[in-house]
Design a protein around this motif. Structure first.
Motif, short mmCIF file in Angstrom:
data_model
loop_
_atom_site.label_atom_id
_atom_site.label_comp_id
_atom_site.label_asym_id
_atom_site.label_seq_id
_atom_site.Cartn_x
_atom_site.Cartn_y
_atom_site.Cartn_z
N LEU A 181 2.94 12.27 14.32
CA LEU A 181 2.39 11.35 15.32
C LEU A 181 1.19 10.61 14.74
CD1 LEU A 181 2.53 13.65 18.47
CD2 LEU A 181 4.10 11.80 17.87
N ARG A 182 1.20 9.31 14.87
CA ARG A 182 0.10 8.45 14.44
C ARG A 182 0.02 7.27 15.39
NH1 ARG A 182 -2.06 8.65 9.41
NH2 ARG A 182 -2.23 6.37 9.23
N PHE A 183 -1.16 6.70 15.48
CA PHE A 183 -1.35 5.54 16.35
C PHE A 183 -0.88 4.27 15.66
CE2 PHE A 183 -4.26 8.63 18.08
CZ PHE A 183 -4.15 8.43 19.45
N PRO A 184 -0.34 3.32 16.43
CA PRO A 184 -0.01 2.02 15.84
C PRO A 184 -1.30 1.32 15.39
CG PRO A 184 0.18 1.94 18.23
CD PRO A 184 -0.05 3.38 17.87
N GLU A 185 -1.21 0.61 14.29
CA GLU A 185 -2.36 -0.11 13.77
C GLU A 185 -2.13 -1.62 13.93
OE1 GLU A 185 -3.59 1.31 9.93
OE2 GLU A 185 -3.41 3.42 10.52
N ASN A 186 -3.22 -2.36 13.90
CA ASN A 186 -3.16 -3.82 14.10
C ASN A 186 -2.57 -4.17 15.46
OD1 ASN A 186 -4.12 -4.34 11.40
ND2 ASN A 186 -2.06 -3.81 10.70
N ALA A 187 -2.90 -3.34 16.46
CA ALA A 187 -2.44 -3.57 17.82
C ALA A 187 -3.65 -3.56 18.75
CB ALA A 187 -1.45 -2.51 18.25
N ILE A 224 -11.37 -4.75 25.64
CA ILE A 224 -10.10 -5.49 25.58
C ILE A 224 -9.45 -5.61 26.95
CG2 ILE A 224 -7.72 -5.34 24.75
CD1 ILE A 224 -9.56 -6.45 22.68
N THR A 225 -9.44 -4.51 27.72
CA THR A 225 -8.75 -4.54 29.01
C THR A 225 -9.42 -5.46 30.02
OG1 THR A 225 -9.97 -2.55 29.67
CG2 THR A 225 -7.76 -2.24 28.75
N GLN A 226 -10.62 -5.93 29.72
CA GLN A 226 -11.29 -6.88 30.59
C GLN A 226 -10.99 -8.32 30.20
OE1 GLN A 226 -15.00 -4.32 30.06
NE2 GLN A 226 -15.49 -5.32 31.99
N HIS A 227 -10.08 -8.51 29.24
CA HIS A 227 -9.75 -9.85 28.77
C HIS A 227 -8.25 -10.12 28.86
CE1 HIS A 227 -13.72 -11.04 27.13
NE2 HIS A 227 -13.88 -9.72 27.06
N VAL A 233 -4.06 -11.37 24.59
CA VAL A 233 -4.22 -10.01 25.14
C VAL A 233 -3.13 -9.73 26.17
CG1 VAL A 233 -5.79 -8.47 26.35
CG2 VAL A 233 -6.70 -10.11 24.70
N PHE A 234 -2.82 -10.73 26.99
CA PHE A 234 -1.78 -10.61 28.02
C PHE A 234 -0.45 -10.19 27.38
CE2 PHE A 234 1.36 -11.98 31.05
CZ PHE A 234 0.75 -11.96 32.29
N ARG A 235 -0.07 -10.90 26.31
CA ARG A 235 1.21 -10.61 25.65
C ARG A 235 1.16 -9.26 24.94
NH1 ARG A 235 0.79 -16.39 24.59
NH2 ARG A 235 2.30 -17.45 25.95
N ALA A 236 0.00 -8.88 24.41
CA ALA A 236 -0.13 -7.56 23.78
C ALA A 236 0.04 -6.45 24.81
CB ALA A 236 -1.49 -7.45 23.10
N CYS A 237 -0.45 -6.68 26.01
CA CYS A 237 -0.29 -5.70 27.10
C CYS A 237 1.19 -5.54 27.44
CB CYS A 237 -1.08 -6.16 28.31
SG CYS A 237 -0.95 -5.08 29.75
N LEU A 238 1.92 -6.65 27.56
CA LEU A 238 3.35 -6.58 27.84
C LEU A 238 4.09 -5.86 26.71
CD1 LEU A 238 4.20 -10.16 29.21
CD2 LEU A 238 3.54 -8.11 30.50
N ALA A 239 3.73 -6.17 25.47
CA ALA A 239 4.40 -5.55 24.32
C ALA A 239 4.18 -4.04 24.31
CB ALA A 239 3.88 -6.17 23.02
#
Length: 295
Positions: A181-187, A224-227, A233-239
């Motif tokens: 398990l590792r976190f995604p990077e550049n996200a 980030i969640t305040q933007h 940011v919107f599209r990153a949230c959907l992704a």
């Protein structure tokens, strides 16, 4: 009697000089004292690194690692993971607050049950005047953690998938190693897919209704969640939500539960801030989620 640390808490941070001391003080206030913390300064440009070094100088349970250049939250967490050698592992973001009994509660549950993962409740910490006030446990958080459960599976408790943050959990370090398990990077959103991977991989999960962390809504609006109205940011949230749902493929009840939670909470929230450039993205995503919820 052994005093070796039981749990490592990973604390990443970038330019959080105004918050990090309170976060680290909340670790020092833990009723379970057998912890260590790996503090990762992600190339901060303010005094964050200085504060981290000051805490490490006063308490040898803190260890500081500094990135020479900024890599992002996921990479900072992954840097720390390579140095964890305790039986248990948890996370705390450097602008949040861990409640005093959090580690005692989560580690204690795993020690007693033998489960892979313990999941706790959390609340928002809202700016009010010149200070912050803790909010209430929200319905999706309560649904994921209440009532207390011991050794349940994802299929038995699909609503746990609504708890998608890294820092409301303690898990076995060996569990992370076994499943790579590792976190995604550049996200921009690092937690959702890894949370669902944890749930799908876990042999057994404990849930505790106790609030373990206060999640800060920064008064300066810099997180980030305040933007999310920003199209990127919107599209990153959907992704991120789409990626999390994809991990749950093959776990029908869990995927439906997560889809329902997104339809109840996220779609209305994002619909209120969507603009002409993101409306079609949201509509397409909502249609996907509706289809998953019906399957």
């Amino acid at each position: 009697m052994t005093t070796a640390p039981l749990v490592t808490v990973v604390v990443p941070g970038f330019d959080i000089e105004g918050y990090i001391a309170e976060a680290l003080d909340s670790l020092r206030a833990q009723t379970l004292t057998r912890w260590r913390a790996i503090l990762v300064d992600d190339a901060s440009t303010d005094g964050t690194g200085r504060v981290l070094e000051e805490f490490a100088a006063r308490d040898d349970r803190f260890r500081v690692i500094r990135h020479p250049r900024r890599k992002g939250l996921g990479a900072a967490r992954n840097t720390a993971l390579a140095h964890v050698d305790t039986p248990y592992l948890g996370f705390l973001d450097g602008d949040d607050i861990m409640l005093p009994r959090a580690l005692e509660t989560l580690v204690g549950s795993l020690e007693a049950s033998g489960s892979d993962l313990a999941v706790g409740a959390y609340v928002r910490l809202w700016p009010e005047g010149g200070s912050y006030t803790a909010g209430e446990v929200q319905p999706w958080v309560s649904a994921s953690t209440s009532p207390r459960r011991v050794g349940v599976t994802l299929d038995a408790h699909p609503e746990v998938t609504g708890n998608v943050v890294a820092w409301s959990k303690v898990s076995r370090t060996g569990f992370w190693r076994a499943h790579d398990l590792r976190f995604p990077e550049n996200a921009l959103y690092e937690d959702q897919a890894i949370a669902q991977r944890m749930y799908t991989a876990a042999r057994a999960i404990d849930t505790v209704p106790d609030v373990v962390v206060q999640w800060r809504v920064r008064a300066d609006g810099s997180s980030i969640t305040q933007h999310e109205a920003d199209p990127r940011v919107f599209r990153a949230c959907l992704a991120a939500m789409r990626d999390g749902l994809a991990v749950l493929a093959g776990h029908g009840a869990a995927q439906r539960a997560r889809a329902g939670q997104i339809l109840r909470m996220d779609i209305p929230r994002l619909s209120a801030i969507a603009d002409a450039s993101t409306r079609s993205d949201l509509d397409a995503f909502a249609a996907e989620v509706e289809a998953l919820h019906r399957t």
